[in-house]
Design a protein around this motif. Structure first.
Motif, short mmCIF file in Angstrom:
data_model
loop_
_atom_site.label_atom_id
_atom_site.label_comp_id
_atom_site.label_asym_id
_atom_site.label_seq_id
_atom_site.Cartn_x
_atom_site.Cartn_y
_atom_site.Cartn_z
N LYS A 1 38.98 45.70 38.59
CA LYS A 1 37.96 45.44 39.59
C LYS A 1 36.61 45.23 38.91
O LYS A 1 36.20 46.04 38.08
N VAL A 2 35.92 44.16 39.27
CA VAL A 2 34.60 43.87 38.72
C VAL A 2 33.55 44.49 39.64
O VAL A 2 33.35 44.04 40.78
N VAL A 3 32.88 45.55 39.17
CA VAL A 3 31.86 46.23 39.98
C VAL A 3 30.50 45.59 39.80
O VAL A 3 29.79 45.31 40.75
N ARG A 4 30.10 45.36 38.54
CA ARG A 4 28.85 44.68 38.21
C ARG A 4 29.13 43.74 37.04
O ARG A 4 30.01 44.00 36.22
N GLY B 1 40.27 38.41 45.42
CA GLY B 1 39.24 39.25 46.01
C GLY B 1 39.29 39.26 47.51
O GLY B 1 39.92 38.40 48.14
N TYR B 2 38.62 40.24 48.11
CA TYR B 2 38.51 40.36 49.56
C TYR B 2 37.44 41.40 49.88
O TYR B 2 37.19 42.33 49.10
N HIS B 3 36.78 41.24 51.02
CA HIS B 3 35.76 42.18 51.50
C HIS B 3 34.73 42.53 50.43
O HIS B 3 34.32 43.69 50.31
N GLY B 4 34.30 41.55 49.66
CA GLY B 4 33.29 41.80 48.65
C GLY B 4 33.79 42.46 47.38
O GLY B 4 33.01 42.76 46.48
N GLN B 5 35.10 42.71 47.30
CA GLN B 5 35.71 43.29 46.10
C GLN B 5 36.37 42.16 45.30
O GLN B 5 37.12 41.37 45.87
#
Length: 207
Positions: free
Chosen positions: A116-119, A82-86
């Motif tokens: 990608k995990v969004v929620r 992950g990076y920058h909250g992603q």
């Protein structure tokens, strides 16, 4: 005549070299990766090319904090990064097609991909699978909902056609309130985030 232009040419070459080094440095983002052991390593992450024509890497580039060495990691090598909250996770992912009907599954036999995990909650996860359009090099994503107590994911939308109402109603067949919301005249859900919240509050929470 050669001596006149020699110094400017050297300056230009030096400038281009510095620009290239800075561009490469900016392409990496401060982030992390999770090893197979579960340990989290801090460092610099790069998962796509930069510039006008974007391409996603099948293996991310990673520089561990304090090191200049770049290593490559694929979905089979790590649990996520992950990076920058992603945040991205490595997950077995299989697509099946039967008479133009698409189904999506996760099982140990399927090849692993980065999603990608969004929620995320214990009962429902909102994933995105990133991809690049071949004709325009435009970065886009396909949204999925996943109930960890099942082996199937459901695709949430079909491009500009909006929600895949039939598939969503089938996936949440134990939640009549969702079918009523999707097909009713007084629909209040306008986005995938709204739909996720609805499923959490009206479907998952009631089980």
């Amino acid at each position: 005549m050669i001596q006149i232009f020699k110094r400017p040419v050297l300056l230009i070459i030096l400038f281009l070299g510095l620009y290239s080094m800075n561009a490469q440095k900016k392409a990496f983002n401060k982030g992390y990766l999770v090893k197979q052991s579960g340990d989290t390593i801090q460092g610099l992450v790069k998962d796509r090319s930069t510039g006008t024509f974007v391409s996603l890497y099948t293996k991310i580039r990673f520089k561990e904090a304090g090191s200049s060495r770049t290593k490559k990691y694929g979905p089979d090598d790590i649990l996520g990064y992950g990076y920058h909250g992603q945040n991205f996770v490595s997950m077995p992912f299989r697509e099946e097609i039967d008479f133009f009907k698409f189904r999506y599954y996760t099982d140990s036999r399927a090849p692993r991909v980065f999603l990608k995990v969004v929620r995320k909650s214990e009962q429902l996860i909102y994933f995105e699978q990133l991809f690049v359009h071949e004709d325009s090099s435009y970065l886009d994503s396909t949204p999925f909902f996943y109930r960890p107590d099942t082996s199937e994911l459901v695709r949430v939308t079909q491009g500009i056609l909006g929600f895949k109402r039939k598939r969503l109603a089938e996936y949440f067949s134990d939640c009549p309130a969702l079918a009523q919301e999707l097909y009713g005249d007084d629909r209040t859900i306008g986005s995938i985030s709204d739909l996720y919240e609805f499923c959490l509050e009206r479907c998952i929470a009631n089980q």
